[in-house]
Write an enzyme that holds these catalytic residues in place. Structure first.
Site, PDB file in Angstrom:
ATOM      1  N   PRO A  10      44.741 -14.049  80.469  1.00  0.00           N
ATOM      2  CG  PRO A  10      44.295 -15.458  82.248  1.00  0.00           C
ATOM      3  CD  PRO A  10      44.880 -15.454  80.869  1.00  0.00           C
ATOM      4  CG  ASN A  11      43.058 -10.935  84.990  1.00  0.00           C
ATOM      5  OD1 ASN A  11      41.921 -10.471  84.988  1.00  0.00           O
ATOM      6  ND2 ASN A  11      43.355 -12.083  85.559  1.00  0.00           N
ATOM      7  NE  ARG A  18      46.890  -8.223  86.634  1.00  0.00           N
ATOM      8  CZ  ARG A  18      47.372  -9.341  86.109  1.00  0.00           C
ATOM      9  NH1 ARG A  18      47.746  -9.376  84.841  1.00  0.00           N
ATOM     10  NH2 ARG A  18      47.474 -10.427  86.839  1.00  0.00           N
ATOM     11  CE1 TYR A  23      52.076  -8.668  86.066  1.00  0.00           C
ATOM     12  CE2 TYR A  23      50.319  -7.728  87.410  1.00  0.00           C
ATOM     13  CZ  TYR A  23      51.077  -8.812  87.021  1.00  0.00           C
ATOM     14  OH  TYR A  23      50.835 -10.056  87.560  1.00  0.00           O
ATOM     15  CG  ASN A  79      52.254 -12.561  79.927  1.00  0.00           C
ATOM     16  OD1 ASN A  79      51.937 -13.412  80.751  1.00  0.00           O
ATOM     17  ND2 ASN A  79      52.528 -11.311  80.269  1.00  0.00           N
ATOM     18  CB  ALA A  82      46.397 -16.574  86.317  1.00  0.00           C
ATOM     19  CD  GLU A 103      56.779 -19.730  80.962  1.00  0.00           C
ATOM     20  OE1 GLU A 103      57.384 -20.796  80.719  1.00  0.00           O
ATOM     21  OE2 GLU A 103      56.331 -19.441  82.099  1.00  0.00           O
ATOM     22  CG  HIS A 105      55.802 -14.811  83.040  1.00  0.00           C
ATOM     23  ND1 HIS A 105      54.456 -15.098  82.996  1.00  0.00           N
ATOM     24  CD2 HIS A 105      56.443 -15.983  82.855  1.00  0.00           C
ATOM     25  CE1 HIS A 105      54.306 -16.390  82.805  1.00  0.00           C
ATOM     26  NE2 HIS A 105      55.488 -16.946  82.713  1.00  0.00           N
ATOM     27  NE  ARG A 112      54.065 -10.854  91.217  1.00  0.00           N
ATOM     28  CZ  ARG A 112      53.018 -10.730  90.387  1.00  0.00           C
ATOM     29  NH1 ARG A 112      53.178 -10.935  89.093  1.00  0.00           N
ATOM     30  NH2 ARG A 112      51.823 -10.402  90.866  1.00  0.00           N
TER      31      ARG A 112
HETATM   32  C1  DQA Z   1      52.294 -12.502  84.513  1.00  0.00           C
HETATM   33  C2  DQA Z   1      52.627 -13.210  85.837  1.00  0.00           C
HETATM   34  C3  DQA Z   1      51.503 -14.150  86.240  1.00  0.00           C
HETATM   35  O1  DQA Z   1      51.829 -14.788  87.458  1.00  0.00           O
HETATM   36  C4  DQA Z   1      50.219 -13.377  86.439  1.00  0.00           C
HETATM   37  O2  DQA Z   1      49.164 -14.241  86.755  1.00  0.00           O
HETATM   38  C5  DQA Z   1      49.876 -12.523  85.273  1.00  0.00           C
HETATM   39  C6  DQA Z   1      50.954 -11.792  84.592  1.00  0.00           C
HETATM   40  C7  DQA Z   1      53.351 -11.457  84.136  1.00  0.00           C
HETATM   41  O3  DQA Z   1      53.316 -11.001  82.987  1.00  0.00           O
HETATM   42  O4  DQA Z   1      54.195 -11.081  84.958  1.00  0.00           O
HETATM   43  O5  DQA Z   1      48.725 -12.363  84.910  1.00  0.00           O
HETATM   44  O6  DQA Z   1      52.253 -13.479  83.486  1.00  0.00           O
END
Ligand code: DQA
Length: 149
Positions: A10-11, A18, A23, A79, A82, A103, A105, A112
């Site tokens: 998501p997102n 964003r 990011y 990735n 959340a 995994e 990020h 964070r």
């Molecule tokens: C994320 C880190 C997560 O905590 C966050 O909710 C994201 C992006 C990252 O790529 O740094 O949506 O996965």
């Protein structure tokens, strides 16, 4: 040729606009282009997707799992956004299919908020990468290409 899955949660469709201080400025299309180049360089076919829906991500992990069962999957880079911090369903899907999982990020989640420090993915991942920005994606594909099974 084996296939690598790169799944985004998501997102991540908002990349580029964003929180650019966290990011970066690259869009998801930019990240996809980076992944396509890295996959071609390492002799992998690529499936690159993004969803804001947990169940859709579960379905795509199952899809990757079927390729894994046929010996055609290099692995899965996820990735999960959340959902990393909330999703037992993603944990179970990765565990249940037995796919090789990295995994990923973009940000260093450990630098964070505390709620980002726990991951449901990490215990079922072969490796965890965070904090390399979007360059982590091609780096993860290179790492996947070098992994056995
Ligand atoms: C994320 C880190 C997560 O905590 C966050 O909710 C994201 C992006 C990252 O790529 O740094 O949506 O996965």
């Amino acid at each position: 040729m084996k296939t690598a899955y790169v799944l985004n949660g998501p997102n991540l469709n908002l990349l580029g606009t964003r929180e650019p201080a966290v990011y970066g400025a690259a869009t998801l299309a930019d990240v996809q282009a980076m992944c396509e180049a890295a996959a071609a360089q390492h002799g992998l076919a690529l499936v690159f997707r993004q969803s804001n829906h947990e169940g859709e991500l579960v379905d795509w992990i199952h899809e990757a799992g079927r390729l894994h069962a046929q010996g055609q999957l290099a692995g899965l880079i996820i990735n999960a956004g959340a959902y990393t911090h909330t999703s037992v369903a993603l944990h179970d899907a990765i565990k249940g299919t037995g796919v090789t999982c990295i995994e990923l990020h973009i940000s260093n989640v450990f630098a964070r908020e505390a709620f980002r420090h726990h991951s449901y993915i990490s215990p079922v991942a072969r490796a965890v990468m965070c904090g390399f920005g979007v360059n982590g994606y091609p780096q993860a594909l290179e790492a996947l290409a070098g992994m056995q099974g």
